[in-house]
Design an enzyme around this catalytic site. Structure first.
Site, PDB file in Angstrom:
ATOM      1  N   LYS A  56       0.863  -1.197   0.000  1.00  0.00           N
ATOM      2  CA  LYS A  56       0.000   0.000   0.000  1.00  0.00           C
ATOM      3  C   LYS A  56       0.893   1.238   0.000  1.00  0.00           C
ATOM      4  O   LYS A  56       1.940   1.224  -0.637  1.00  0.00           O
ATOM      5  CB  LYS A  56      -0.975  -0.053   1.180  1.00  0.00           C
ATOM      6  N   GLU A  72     -10.969 -10.687  -0.842  1.00  0.00           N
ATOM      7  CA  GLU A  72     -10.633  -9.822   0.277  1.00  0.00           C
ATOM      8  C   GLU A  72     -11.900  -9.182   0.834  1.00  0.00           C
ATOM      9  O   GLU A  72     -12.340  -8.126   0.346  1.00  0.00           O
ATOM     10  CB  GLU A  72      -9.668  -8.723  -0.178  1.00  0.00           C
ATOM     11  N   GLY A 109      -7.235  -4.675   7.058  1.00  0.00           N
ATOM     12  CA  GLY A 109      -6.635  -3.678   7.932  1.00  0.00           C
ATOM     13  C   GLY A 109      -7.321  -3.538   9.281  1.00  0.00           C
ATOM     14  O   GLY A 109      -7.033  -2.626  10.049  1.00  0.00           O
ATOM     15  N   GLY A 131      -1.351  -7.449   3.598  1.00  0.00           N
ATOM     16  CA  GLY A 131      -1.077  -6.021   3.754  1.00  0.00           C
ATOM     17  C   GLY A 131      -0.189  -5.771   4.963  1.00  0.00           C
ATOM     18  O   GLY A 131       1.026  -5.962   4.925  1.00  0.00           O
ATOM     19  N   GLY A 132      -0.810  -5.362   6.047  1.00  0.00           N
ATOM     20  CA  GLY A 132      -0.080  -4.962   7.254  1.00  0.00           C
ATOM     21  C   GLY A 132       1.052  -5.894   7.659  1.00  0.00           C
ATOM     22  O   GLY A 132       2.173  -5.450   7.935  1.00  0.00           O
TER      23      GLY A 132
HETATM   24  P1  PGA Z   1      -4.347  -6.362   5.466  1.00  0.00           P
HETATM   25  O1  PGA Z   1      -4.539  -5.914   3.931  1.00  0.00           O
HETATM   26  O2  PGA Z   1      -3.532  -7.629   5.452  1.00  0.00           O
HETATM   27  O3  PGA Z   1      -3.620  -5.215   6.109  1.00  0.00           O
HETATM   28  O4  PGA Z   1      -5.708  -6.568   6.020  1.00  0.00           O
HETATM   29  C1  PGA Z   1      -4.732  -6.846   2.912  1.00  0.00           C
HETATM   30  C2  PGA Z   1      -4.975  -6.145   1.605  1.00  0.00           C
HETATM   31  O5  PGA Z   1      -5.655  -5.111   1.601  1.00  0.00           O
HETATM   32  O6  PGA Z   1      -4.491  -6.582   0.536  1.00  0.00           O
END
Ligand code: PGA
Length: 248
Positions: A11, A166, A172, A230-231
């Site tokens: 991101k 997702e 997130g 993501g995170g």
């Molecule tokens: P997240 O994000 O692992 O931080 O929940 C995943 C994504 O949006 O691809």
């Protein structure tokens, strides 16, 4: 052993200084992994990714692109430009782009077509919001997103796409879907792709608060081929733990 696809989505995070050791570590980690490892970084770091990851086992790419080849589109980047950096991957239709930048299923369809035309593997994201799930609309929303994204595509093209379920409510938030919820929706998506396009072995990842503590449980589900992370991919130790997941 199931070969998992574990792809990080940075991101709008990390800096040049942080990425140097990060890419080094990631290439090292991937070199001994049986799984497929990838990372999608901000555009401005693609040159660095090319320099440090090309020739390693890490696939790399962008988080978005425009569907036109060139023109007066201030601030945009074309698939052709991504190819200048030999991108393997591009995320298309992420829920944050749908929500904050009004990307429609039609935009997503045009971007998927262009990425495929340019030989870049699109990671096509789909998933319902909490309201849609609570309103019993999750399956119809997912079906609309997938069918919209794949409009006019042929078997051969669909077979080159990586899909990512997702659920918006899990992204997130720290609260992932349960492994049963993820499995159920991903097997639904796979059936749809098989019925409509004849692609019986589509690759579908799960994304949404995937982390070391839930990776084994979620990734061991039979229909789930890996994760879009993501995170947890921002900390190389956490990403390493997820990459090292082994599933029979
Ligand atoms: P997240 O994000 O692992 O931080 O929940 C995943 C994504 O949006 O691809």
């Amino acid at each position: 052993m199931k070969k998992l696809y574990l792809i990080g989505n940075h991101k709008m995070n990390m800096s040049l200084n942080e990425l140097e050791p990060y890419f080094d570590n990631l290439a090292e980690i991937a070199s001994t992994s049986e799984n497929v490892v990838g990372v999608c970084v901000p555009y401005v770091y693609l040159n660095m990714a090319k320099g440090m990851l090309e020739g390693s086992k890490v696939l790399y790419g962008a988080q978005n692109m425009h569907y036109k080849d060139n023109g007066a589109y201030t601030g945009e980047i074309s698939a052709h430009m991504l190819n200048d950096f030999n991108c393997d991957l591009v995320i298309i239709g992420h829920s944050e782009r749908r929500a904050y930048y009004n990307e429609t299923d039609e935009d997503v369809n045009l971007k998927i077509k262009k990425a495929l035309e340019e030989g870049i593997t699109p990671i096509l994201c789909f998933g319902e919001t909490l309201d849609e799930r609570n309103g019993n609309m999750a399956h119809s929303v997912v079906e609309r997103q997938i069918m919209g994204a794949l409009a006019d595509l042929e078997y051969e093209e669909v077979s080159r796409i990586i899909f990512a379920y997702e659920p918006v409510w899990a992204i997130g938030t720290g609260v992932s879907a349960t492994s049963e919820q993820a499995e159920e929706m991903i097997s639904f998506a796979k059936r749809l792709i098989a019925d409509e396009y004849g692609v019986k072995t589509s690759i579908v990842l799960y994304g949404g608060s995937l982390k070391p503590s839930n990776a084994q449980d979620i990734l061991s589900k039979p229909s789930i081929d890996g994760g879009l992370i993501g995170g947890a991919c921002l900390k190389i130790k956490d990403f390493e733990e997820i990459i090292n997941t082994k599933v029979e």
